[in-house]
Structures are given as structure tokens and as C-alpha cells.
Design a protein around this motif. Sequence first.
Motif, PDB file in Angstrom:
ATOM      1  N   ASP B  93       0.699  -1.076  -0.208  1.00  0.00           N
ATOM      2  CA  ASP B  93      -0.129  -0.131   0.031  1.00  0.00           C
ATOM      3  C   ASP B  93       0.817   1.307   0.059  1.00  0.00           C
ATOM      4  O   ASP B  93       0.579   2.154  -0.658  1.00  0.00           O
ATOM      5  N   HIS B  94       1.795   1.221   0.887  1.00  0.00           N
ATOM      6  CA  HIS B  94       2.814   2.464   0.624  1.00  0.00           C
ATOM      7  C   HIS B  94       3.356   2.543  -0.455  1.00  0.00           C
ATOM      8  O   HIS B  94       3.665   3.758  -0.972  1.00  0.00           O
ATOM      9  N   GLY B  95       3.917   1.524  -1.302  1.00  0.00           N
ATOM     10  CA  GLY B  95       4.568   1.568  -2.630  1.00  0.00           C
ATOM     11  C   GLY B  95       3.411   2.342  -3.625  1.00  0.00           C
ATOM     12  O   GLY B  95       4.034   3.280  -4.318  1.00  0.00           O
ATOM     13  N   ARG B  96       2.193   1.776  -3.336  1.00  0.00           N
ATOM     14  CA  ARG B  96       1.202   2.390  -4.303  1.00  0.00           C
ATOM     15  C   ARG B  96       1.025   4.060  -3.927  1.00  0.00           C
ATOM     16  O   ARG B  96       0.970   4.781  -4.943  1.00  0.00           O
ATOM     17  N   ARG B  97       0.834   4.433  -2.829  1.00  0.00           N
ATOM     18  CA  ARG B  97       0.851   5.792  -2.402  1.00  0.00           C
ATOM     19  C   ARG B  97       2.053   6.519  -2.790  1.00  0.00           C
ATOM     20  O   ARG B  97       1.991   7.712  -3.589  1.00  0.00           O
ATOM     21  N   ALA B  98       3.382   5.929  -2.565  1.00  0.00           N
ATOM     22  CA  ALA B  98       4.412   6.570  -3.097  1.00  0.00           C
ATOM     23  C   ALA B  98       4.454   6.710  -4.583  1.00  0.00           C
ATOM     24  O   ALA B  98       5.171   7.801  -5.165  1.00  0.00           O
ATOM     25  N   ALA B  99       3.862   6.041  -5.296  1.00  0.00           N
ATOM     26  CA  ALA B  99       3.896   5.798  -6.721  1.00  0.00           C
ATOM     27  C   ALA B  99       3.072   7.213  -7.238  1.00  0.00           C
ATOM     28  O   ALA B  99       3.258   7.931  -8.260  1.00  0.00           O
ATOM     29  N   ARG B 100       1.902   7.308  -6.398  1.00  0.00           N
ATOM     30  CA  ARG B 100       0.909   8.096  -6.909  1.00  0.00           C
ATOM     31  C   ARG B 100       1.573   9.688  -6.833  1.00  0.00           C
ATOM     32  O   ARG B 100       1.437  10.581  -7.287  1.00  0.00           O
ATOM     33  N   HIS B 101       2.468   9.843  -5.521  1.00  0.00           N
ATOM     34  CA  HIS B 101       2.991  11.041  -5.272  1.00  0.00           C
ATOM     35  C   HIS B 101       4.452  11.078  -5.654  1.00  0.00           C
ATOM     36  O   HIS B 101       4.884  12.319  -5.214  1.00  0.00           O
ATOM     37  N   ARG B 102       4.827  10.188  -6.520  1.00  0.00           N
ATOM     38  CA  ARG B 102       6.210  10.453  -7.137  1.00  0.00           C
ATOM     39  C   ARG B 102       7.190  10.585  -6.131  1.00  0.00           C
ATOM     40  O   ARG B 102       8.069  11.394  -6.109  1.00  0.00           O
ATOM     41  N   VAL B 103       7.123   9.963  -5.011  1.00  0.00           N
ATOM     42  CA  VAL B 103       8.153  10.133  -4.002  1.00  0.00           C
ATOM     43  C   VAL B 103       9.635   9.327  -4.322  1.00  0.00           C
ATOM     44  O   VAL B 103       9.301   8.004  -4.586  1.00  0.00           O
ATOM     45  N   VAL B 104      10.755  10.076  -4.579  1.00  0.00           N
ATOM     46  CA  VAL B 104      11.705   9.257  -4.735  1.00  0.00           C
ATOM     47  C   VAL B 104      12.886   9.130  -3.464  1.00  0.00           C
ATOM     48  O   VAL B 104      13.079  10.112  -2.830  1.00  0.00           O
ATOM     49  N   PRO B 105      12.658   7.834  -2.792  1.00  0.00           N
ATOM     50  CA  PRO B 105      13.396   7.795  -1.797  1.00  0.00           C
ATOM     51  C   PRO B 105      14.850   8.036  -1.929  1.00  0.00           C
ATOM     52  O   PRO B 105      15.286   7.865  -2.811  1.00  0.00           O
ATOM     53  N   LEU B 106      15.667   8.501  -0.512  1.00  0.00           N
ATOM     54  CA  LEU B 106      16.981   8.838  -0.727  1.00  0.00           C
ATOM     55  C   LEU B 106      17.763   7.456  -0.837  1.00  0.00           C
ATOM     56  O   LEU B 106      17.233   6.376  -0.607  1.00  0.00           O
ATOM     57  N   ASP B 107      18.742   7.444  -1.512  1.00  0.00           N
ATOM     58  CA  ASP B 107      19.704   6.277  -1.782  1.00  0.00           C
ATOM     59  C   ASP B 107      20.350   5.963  -0.276  1.00  0.00           C
ATOM     60  O   ASP B 107      20.603   6.763   0.344  1.00  0.00           O
ATOM     61  N   GLU B 108      20.133   4.540  -0.116  1.00  0.00           N
ATOM     62  CA  GLU B 108      20.688   4.043   1.155  1.00  0.00           C
ATOM     63  C   GLU B 108      22.004   4.651   1.437  1.00  0.00           C
ATOM     64  O   GLU B 108      22.384   4.744   2.414  1.00  0.00           O
ATOM     65  N   GLY B 109      23.056   4.655   0.380  1.00  0.00           N
ATOM     66  CA  GLY B 109      24.238   4.956   0.913  1.00  0.00           C
ATOM     67  C   GLY B 109      24.554   6.350   1.056  1.00  0.00           C
ATOM     68  O   GLY B 109      25.486   6.939   1.906  1.00  0.00           O
ATOM     69  N   LEU B 110      23.364   7.325   0.934  1.00  0.00           N
ATOM     70  CA  LEU B 110      23.626   8.700   1.357  1.00  0.00           C
ATOM     71  C   LEU B 110      23.167   8.915   2.668  1.00  0.00           C
ATOM     72  O   LEU B 110      23.149  10.142   3.237  1.00  0.00           O
ATOM     73  N   ARG B 111      22.601   7.879   3.299  1.00  0.00           N
ATOM     74  CA  ARG B 111      21.992   7.943   4.422  1.00  0.00           C
ATOM     75  C   ARG B 111      23.116   7.996   5.920  1.00  0.00           C
ATOM     76  O   ARG B 111      24.152   7.352   5.337  1.00  0.00           O
ATOM     77  N   ALA B 112      22.907   8.680   6.977  1.00  0.00           N
ATOM     78  CA  ALA B 112      23.834   8.630   7.627  1.00  0.00           C
ATOM     79  C   ALA B 112      23.913   7.183   8.524  1.00  0.00           C
ATOM     80  O   ALA B 112      22.942   6.738   8.926  1.00  0.00           O
ATOM     81  N   ARG B 113      25.086   6.696   8.655  1.00  0.00           N
ATOM     82  CA  ARG B 113      24.892   5.393   9.416  1.00  0.00           C
ATOM     83  C   ARG B 113      26.505   5.491  10.201  1.00  0.00           C
ATOM     84  O   ARG B 113      27.321   6.170  10.116  1.00  0.00           O
ATOM     85  N   ASP B 114      26.527   4.717  11.367  1.00  0.00           N
ATOM     86  CA  ASP B 114      27.464   4.520  11.922  1.00  0.00           C
ATOM     87  C   ASP B 114      28.756   3.613  11.362  1.00  0.00           C
ATOM     88  O   ASP B 114      28.507   2.769  10.481  1.00  0.00           O
ATOM     89  N   GLY B 115      29.843   3.798  11.607  1.00  0.00           N
ATOM     90  CA  GLY B 115      31.197   2.825  11.347  1.00  0.00           C
ATOM     91  C   GLY B 115      31.667   3.465  10.187  1.00  0.00           C
ATOM     92  O   GLY B 115      31.532   4.618   9.728  1.00  0.00           O
ATOM     93  N   ASP B 116      32.925   2.749   9.870  1.00  0.00           N
ATOM     94  CA  ASP B 116      33.753   3.441   8.735  1.00  0.00           C
ATOM     95  C   ASP B 116      33.139   3.329   7.540  1.00  0.00           C
ATOM     96  O   ASP B 116      32.795   2.187   6.864  1.00  0.00           O
ATOM     97  N   PRO B 117      33.100   4.758   6.722  1.00  0.00           N
ATOM     98  CA  PRO B 117      32.384   4.841   5.715  1.00  0.00           C
ATOM     99  C   PRO B 117      33.012   3.784   4.403  1.00  0.00           C
ATOM    100  O   PRO B 117      32.492   3.177   3.699  1.00  0.00           O
ATOM    101  N   HIS B 118      34.606   3.674   4.490  1.00  0.00           N
ATOM    102  CA  HIS B 118      35.044   2.762   3.401  1.00  0.00           C
ATOM    103  C   HIS B 118      34.701   1.404   3.355  1.00  0.00           C
ATOM    104  O   HIS B 118      34.329   0.646   2.545  1.00  0.00           O
ATOM    105  N   GLU B 119      34.743   0.711   4.546  1.00  0.00           N
ATOM    106  CA  GLU B 119      34.636  -0.403   4.875  1.00  0.00           C
ATOM    107  C   GLU B 119      33.086  -0.618   4.705  1.00  0.00           C
ATOM    108  O   GLU B 119      32.687  -1.603   4.207  1.00  0.00           O
ATOM    109  N   ARG B 120      32.461   0.210   5.212  1.00  0.00           N
ATOM    110  CA  ARG B 120      30.852   0.275   4.804  1.00  0.00           C
ATOM    111  C   ARG B 120      30.512   0.050   3.361  1.00  0.00           C
ATOM    112  O   ARG B 120      29.616  -0.528   2.976  1.00  0.00           O
ATOM    113  N   ALA B 121      31.193   0.918   2.596  1.00  0.00           N
ATOM    114  CA  ALA B 121      30.888   1.039   1.285  1.00  0.00           C
ATOM    115  C   ALA B 121      31.621  -0.301   0.473  1.00  0.00           C
ATOM    116  O   ALA B 121      30.441  -0.995  -0.369  1.00  0.00           O
TER     117      ALA B 121
END
Lengths: 141, 185
Positions: B93-121
Motif C-alpha cells: 500500500d505504501h508503494g502505491r501511495r509513493a508511486a502516486r505522489h512520485r516520492v523518490v526515496p533517498l539512496d541507502e548509501g547517502l543515509r547517515a550510518r555508524d561505522g567506517d564509510p570505506h569499510e561500509r561501502a
Amino acid sequence: MNDEAKLEAMAQRLGAQAAERLNVERTAAAVVERLRAEPASDARWSWMQPSWLRIAAALVILVGGGLIARQLLLQPSTSGGGHEIAHFVREDLTDLSADQLREVLSTLDETLDLRGARTPELDLEDLDAQQLRAVLRSLEG
Amino acid sequence: MAQPLPLTEPSPPPDAALIAAWQGGDEQAAAELVRRHARALARFLAGAGAPEADLDDLVQEALIRAFRAVDRFRGQCQFRTWLLTIGGNVLKDHGRRAARHRVVPLDEGLRARDGDPHERAEAGEAESRLVVGVKELPRLQREVFLLRAQQGLEYGEIAAALNTTEGAARVHYHHAVKRLKELLQ
């Protein structure tokens, strides 16, 4: 480790970090709060709605079925009754006197009048027995 | 404020007892069920492609729906498995609503995360591909794959939850694995 095992190992980690960041206590409190704030009326309505639909459907079937049954029961008796009357008239016209024929015609005239299909004015007193029989036969159709 | 059951308790009440208590109006029973299953639900939803920004809302929504519909739960599978399938519906249902409103989710890689960025990448590259691959699977394949590979459920349990046969569940899993292996190679 084969490809499938690697895939399964990766799948086990899928979403793990995001899930770890979920504040479970806050979620529990929010869910309980929403369950309390959004009373079961909505849920009850969603349960009641199909129930009401079922009841309405049952009523429609009951009333509709009753009407059809009534029509089926009444139709044969009405047509049968009419047939019996016509039969009776045909059989006994010759045995009736002029006065009796006038009486029958008066009764029929009232009936026809009630049905809104009144025949042109007839003065029954002016007709003899043979003419009265002819009128009655014409009314038989 | 509700407190979790003590860890020293020898045998915590089974889900069925908590469900019955909730049906009797015990809010703390509902809260305990949330504590038990919310994280697994979040993991399932995130694995199925739920945007992390919406994860909390989706988890709540699935739990609310489950509590509202708990009278329809007949114990054909575990409560958690049933809850996860409700989560699948919420996500759809969320996917349908998002498609209607053309919501573009942020890329997972751009989100703030804990840990070393290189290792994480490095570690996250294959995982990111897997996330995309899982998200693109047909719904039944995706749910069977996650219930089996991520949640570790038996085929019988999966089949009962998804109202299908054990054989069909195996076939869906097989197809999902095949497609994901192709994607990752």
C-alpha cells in the motif's frame, strides 16, 4: 561456502542495521497510544459493514423471493378463476331468464367499470333475452 | 509507563496468551507483543525495500492493522509470521501511495550510518545490489525469500502464512534465489 549459502548469509543481514535503529520502546508506546486514541469504532465499523451487507442481501432475497412467490401463487388462481367464470357463463347462459341475464350483465358491467374498461352505455332493459345472451357472449371474448 | 517483562522470568507468556490478554483489553499485552516482534518486522520491511525514513511508520501501521484484525488470526502459523505478511501488505500500500505522489526515496548509501564509510561501502556494495534485487522480485518470491532466508522459517510455516502450498513456496524460493544469484554474479 557456495553461492546459495553466501546469498542466505547476506539475506540474514538484510535490513538488520535499519531494524537495530528502531526504537522499540517508543514504537510500543506509540502503537498502544494509537490503539487507545483510534477507538475500535473504526474497526467495529469495518466488521459491521460486511454484516450489514449480508443482512441487506438476505432481506432483498427474502422480499424479492416473497414477491415472486406471491405472484406465482396468485397468477394461476386468478387466471383459473377467470376461466371458471367464463366456463360457467358459457354453460349456463341458455338456462337464464332475461332478468337473470340483466343481473349478470349488471354485475359484469360493474366489474368492467372497476377495471377502467367500461363498455359503451347499454340500456339492458331494452334488450330481449337473445340480445342479452349475445352481449354476454361478446364479453366472454 | 509499561516495563518489559523481567529477563529472569523462567517462561514468558506465549504469544497466544498475550493475544488473548489484548483481546480482553490489556494494553500491556499489546505493548509486549510489539517489543517481541517489532524489530523482526522492521528487518523484514527494510529487507523488502521499505525506505528507512518511513520504517517506523510502516512498522507501527502493520502492528496496528494486526491488533485490529487479531480476531481473524486462527493460529495457522506463528503470530510473527502472520504479522510479517501484514507488513508485506502495508508495504505494498505504501508503494502505491509513493508511486502516486512520485516520492523518490533517498539512496541507502547517502543515509547517515555508524561505522567506517570505506569499510561500509565495500561490505555494502553486494548488499545494496541484493536490496535492489529483492525489491525487484515478484511479491510472492520476495516474501518467500525473506521469510526463508532472512527470517529462517520452514516452508510449511511460510506456506501457511501465505495461504499457499509447501511445494509452491519451494518453487518461489528457488526462482528468487536463481534471479538473485544472476544479479549478484
